[in-house]
Design a protein around this motif. Structure first.
Motif, PDB file in Angstrom:
ATOM      1  N   CYS A 144       0.845  -1.195   0.000  1.00 38.31           N
ATOM      2  CA  CYS A 144       0.000   0.000   0.000  1.00 38.31           C
ATOM      3  C   CYS A 144       0.877   1.240   0.000  1.00 38.31           C
ATOM      4  CB  CYS A 144      -0.910  -0.002   1.236  1.00 38.31           C
ATOM      5  SG  CYS A 144      -1.821   1.544   1.510  1.00 38.31           S
ATOM      6  N   TRP A 145       0.397   2.273  -0.678  1.00 36.27           N
ATOM      7  CA  TRP A 145       1.052   3.581  -0.630  1.00 36.27           C
ATOM      8  C   TRP A 145       0.140   4.538   0.128  1.00 36.27           C
ATOM      9  CZ3 TRP A 145       5.148   6.500  -0.764  1.00 36.27           C
ATOM     10  CH2 TRP A 145       5.034   7.876  -1.001  1.00 36.27           C
ATOM     11  N   ASP A 146       0.594   5.039   1.266  1.00 30.64           N
ATOM     12  CA  ASP A 146      -0.151   6.004   2.065  1.00 30.64           C
ATOM     13  C   ASP A 146       0.305   7.393   1.643  1.00 30.64           C
ATOM     14  OD1 ASP A 146      -1.164   7.736   4.010  1.00 30.64           O
ATOM     15  OD2 ASP A 146      -1.078   6.221   5.593  1.00 30.64           O
ATOM     16  N   SER A 147      -0.474   8.021   0.773  1.00 27.48           N
ATOM     17  CA  SER A 147      -0.073   9.314   0.224  1.00 27.48           C
ATOM     18  C   SER A 147      -0.126  10.426   1.269  1.00 27.48           C
ATOM     19  CB  SER A 147      -0.967   9.671  -0.973  1.00 27.48           C
ATOM     20  OG  SER A 147      -2.329   9.722  -0.586  1.00 27.48           O
ATOM     21  N   VAL A 149       0.750  10.296   4.385  1.00 24.30           N
ATOM     22  CA  VAL A 149       1.949  10.264   5.226  1.00 24.30           C
ATOM     23  C   VAL A 149       3.212  10.222   4.375  1.00 24.30           C
ATOM     24  CG1 VAL A 149       3.163   8.939   7.020  1.00 24.30           C
ATOM     25  CG2 VAL A 149       0.677   9.119   7.062  1.00 24.30           C
ATOM     26  N   ILE A 153       3.915   0.611   2.503  1.00 20.43           N
ATOM     27  CA  ILE A 153       3.584  -0.402   3.512  1.00 20.43           C
ATOM     28  C   ILE A 153       3.672  -1.769   2.860  1.00 20.43           C
ATOM     29  CG2 ILE A 153       1.828  -1.210   5.125  1.00 20.43           C
ATOM     30  CD1 ILE A 153       0.663   1.734   4.840  1.00 20.43           C
ATOM     31  N   GLN A 290     -11.346   2.302  -3.460  1.00 20.61           N
ATOM     32  CA  GLN A 290     -10.009   2.697  -3.041  1.00 20.61           C
ATOM     33  C   GLN A 290      -9.330   1.604  -2.218  1.00 20.61           C
ATOM     34  OE1 GLN A 290     -10.520   6.384  -0.933  1.00 20.61           O
ATOM     35  NE2 GLN A 290     -11.352   7.458  -2.709  1.00 20.61           N
ATOM     36  N   THR A 324      -4.840   0.026   4.143  1.00 21.66           N
ATOM     37  CA  THR A 324      -5.258   1.346   3.680  1.00 21.66           C
ATOM     38  C   THR A 324      -4.370   2.487   4.159  1.00 21.66           C
ATOM     39  OG1 THR A 324      -6.774   1.532   5.571  1.00 21.66           O
ATOM     40  CG2 THR A 324      -7.669   0.625   3.521  1.00 21.66           C
ATOM     41  N   GLY A 325      -3.460   2.223   5.092  1.00 21.77           N
ATOM     42  CA  GLY A 325      -2.598   3.295   5.579  1.00 21.77           C
ATOM     43  C   GLY A 325      -1.724   2.823   6.720  1.00 21.77           C
ATOM     44  N   VAL A 326      -0.879   3.713   7.215  1.00 28.02           N
ATOM     45  CA  VAL A 326       0.072   3.343   8.268  1.00 28.02           C
ATOM     46  C   VAL A 326      -0.626   2.989   9.573  1.00 28.02           C
ATOM     47  CG1 VAL A 326       1.930   4.723   7.263  1.00 28.02           C
ATOM     48  CG2 VAL A 326       0.410   5.751   8.952  1.00 28.02           C
ATOM     49  N   ASP A 327      -1.869   3.454   9.755  1.00 26.88           N
ATOM     50  CA  ASP A 327      -2.617   3.148  10.973  1.00 26.88           C
ATOM     51  C   ASP A 327      -3.625   2.027  10.764  1.00 26.88           C
ATOM     52  OD1 ASP A 327      -1.328   5.090  12.509  1.00 26.88           O
ATOM     53  OD2 ASP A 327      -2.710   6.659  11.844  1.00 26.88           O
ATOM     54  N   THR A 329      -2.606  -1.287   9.125  1.00 24.93           N
ATOM     55  CA  THR A 329      -1.843  -2.354   8.500  1.00 24.93           C
ATOM     56  C   THR A 329      -2.426  -3.713   8.902  1.00 24.93           C
ATOM     57  OG1 THR A 329      -0.285  -2.611  10.341  1.00 24.93           O
ATOM     58  CG2 THR A 329       0.229  -0.917   8.697  1.00 24.93           C
TER      59      THR A 329
END
Length: 380
Positions: A144-147, A149, A153, A290, A324-327, A329
């Motif tokens: 995943c790419w968390d744009s 932050v 990931i 998404q 979906t993001g760093v928070d 995983t």
């Protein structure tokens, strides 16, 4: 102020009764190294010298550090062929400088995956860089790419599951018990009791106490009916009653709801008996585009879980739920599910202890009055 408060509170309560619990595991990020952060299996990676770089619109990572973080212990460089390899048990990855392909060997079989960016040697550090998103895809990892932050990931679900030492005996019993409710109609009644803090635009925060009842009817995964009435007492406000009647079909994801309290709060009393349509499946699919998950796939996973142990369901969920993001995983999802299992176990133990106290079977306490008082304090 009063009208605005009642409208905000009423809408918030109705949204709360229809909402799906969410989570966000908060963690502190280290100083960013290079062009972006890198998280592997829920942990930030620290780079000693070579740092993450973006090249040709691809996130490129130093080969050795990243594969070491993923548990590949045997990393080699062949200067003659300019090929870098990494081995972990029966899995091996090989890439050659300047060649746009990734070779993955697993259980003696090699597959070649085309890439649009070739590995290269960074002149400033003399380190080999690879387009790791493509490599991770080839290895079956979740990427995943968390744009928001600026983070890549990478989750190896097999490694995360291998490091999970939790046990789920009570959750297996709970899933076996709950299976019966998906096979025949049932009814659930209960009480609601909550303390709320509501932020009112341009007016600050207000506190409210909510008490009420609810009644729910279900027929497998099809017909669904939910009705609630909540009495709300708020500081500086007149008491109010919030009602809602919802009906729908879980398979189609279409629901209808009615609320006289909401109509009154919006100063539209003539709409007290109106029914509003809520296309939950459509809303989920819009968000799911998404995340790579649809309402239909979520429903299928739910149905499949009826024939699974909790451990099997856990593995399916971790492989299916997108990162979906760093928070959020895979490690975060596992932590939330494990917390649910722990709460279920504690609740079971508490219920057993309550039954023990109420029955007066404690061998070390022969004072029934004292014993009942203990049971009351623990169980109420």
């Amino acid at each position: 102020m009063k009208k605005l408060f009642r409208a905000v509170l009423c809408a918030g309560l109705l949204a709360l009764t229809m909402s799906i619990p969410a989570f966000a595991a908060q963690g502190s990020a280290p100083a960013k190294q290079g062009d972006f952060y890198v998280l592997v299996n829920g942990s930030y990676v620290t780079f000693a010298d070579a740092v993450p770089k973006i090249r040709d619109s691809r996130s490129c990572l130093p080969f050795a550090t990243t594969f070491e973080q993923l548990g590949f212990g045997d990393i080699k460089w062949d200067g003659e062929t300019k090929t870098v390899t990494a081995d972990r048990g029966d899995v091996a990855v090989a890439m050659t400088i300047g060649e746009k392909e990734i070779r993955v060997t697993e259980e003696g079989k090699t597959k070649t995956v085309a890439a649009d960016v070739a590995p290269y040697i960074d002149a400033s550090t003399n380190r080999t860089y690879v387009p790791f998103g493509l490599v991770a895809d080839a290895l079956g990892y979740k990427v995943c790419w968390d744009s928001a932050v600026g983070a890549v990931i990478i989750d190896d679900v097999d490694a995360i599951l291998a490091g999970n030492d939790a046990t789920y005996t009570l959750m297996d019993q709970y899933m076996a018990y709950s299976k019966q409710f998906a096979e025949k109609p049932y009814q659930v009644t209960g009480n609601l009791n909550a303390d709320m803090k509501v932020d009112i635009p341009e007016a600050g925060q207000a506190e409210a106490a909510v008490k009420g009842t609810y009644d729910m009817l279900m027929n497998g995964m099809d017909a669904f009916q939910f009705k609630t009435e909540m009495n709300v007492t708020a500081t500086g406000e007149d008491p109010m009653t919030v009602d809602m009647d919802m009906r729908g079909n879980l398979t189609s994801g279409v629901f209808y709801f009615q609320s006289a309290a909401l109509a009154e709060a919006m100063e539209q009393p003539g709409m007290a008996n109106a029914w509003y349509k809520l296309d939950l499946a459509g809303l989920f699919d819009q968000v799911g585009q998404q995340m790579g998950m649809s309402y239909a796939s979520l429903l299928e996973m739910s149905k499949a879980s009826l024939e699974m142990s909790f451990t099997e369901y856990l593995e399916t969920a971790l492989r299916s739920v997108p990162v979906t993001g760093v928070d959020a995983t895979t490690a975060d999802v596992l932590e939330v599910l494990n917390q649910m299992a722990v709460r279920q176990r504690l609740q079971e133990e508490r219920l057993h202890l309550c039954e023990h106290l109420r029955a007066g079977r404690r061998e070390d306490d022969h004072d029934p009055v004292h014993q009942r008082q203990q049971g009351h304090r623990l169980c109420h």
